[in-house]
Design a protein around this motif. Structure first.
Motif: not given
Length: 63
Positions: A30-54
Motif C-alpha cells: 500500500v505504501i509503494g502504491l501510494f508513493i507511485t500514484m503520487t509521483l504519477f499524479l505530479i508527472l500528469f499535472a506537470t505535463i498537462f500544465g505545461v502543454c496547454s491546449p492549442l
C-alpha cells in the motif's frame, strides 16, 4: 558468542519474521502504491500544465 554474531543473528531473525507476516507485506504494498500514484499524479499535472491546449495559445496570441 561475540556481539557482532549476536546482532547479525537478531537482524536475520527479525527480517524473516517481517516477511512471514502478511499484514506487513500488505502495508508495504500500500505504501509503494501510494508513493507511485503520487509521483504519477505530479508527472500528469506537470505535463498537462505545461502543454496547454492549442485553442488557448491562439487566443493569447491574437489579443
Amino acid at each position: 558468542m561475540d556481539m557482532d554474531t549476536l546482532i547479525t543473528k537478531q537482524k536475520h531473525l527479525w527480517n524473516d519474521e517481517f516477511w512471514e507476516n502478511p499484514w506487513d507485506q500488505g502495508s508495504l504494498a500500500v505504501i509503494g502504491l501510494f508513493i507511485t500514484m503520487t509521483l504519477f499524479l505530479i508527472l500528469f499535472a506537470t505535463i498537462f500544465g505545461v502543454c496547454s491546449p492549442l485553442e488557448r495559445r491562439n487566443q493569447y496570441e491574437e489579443s
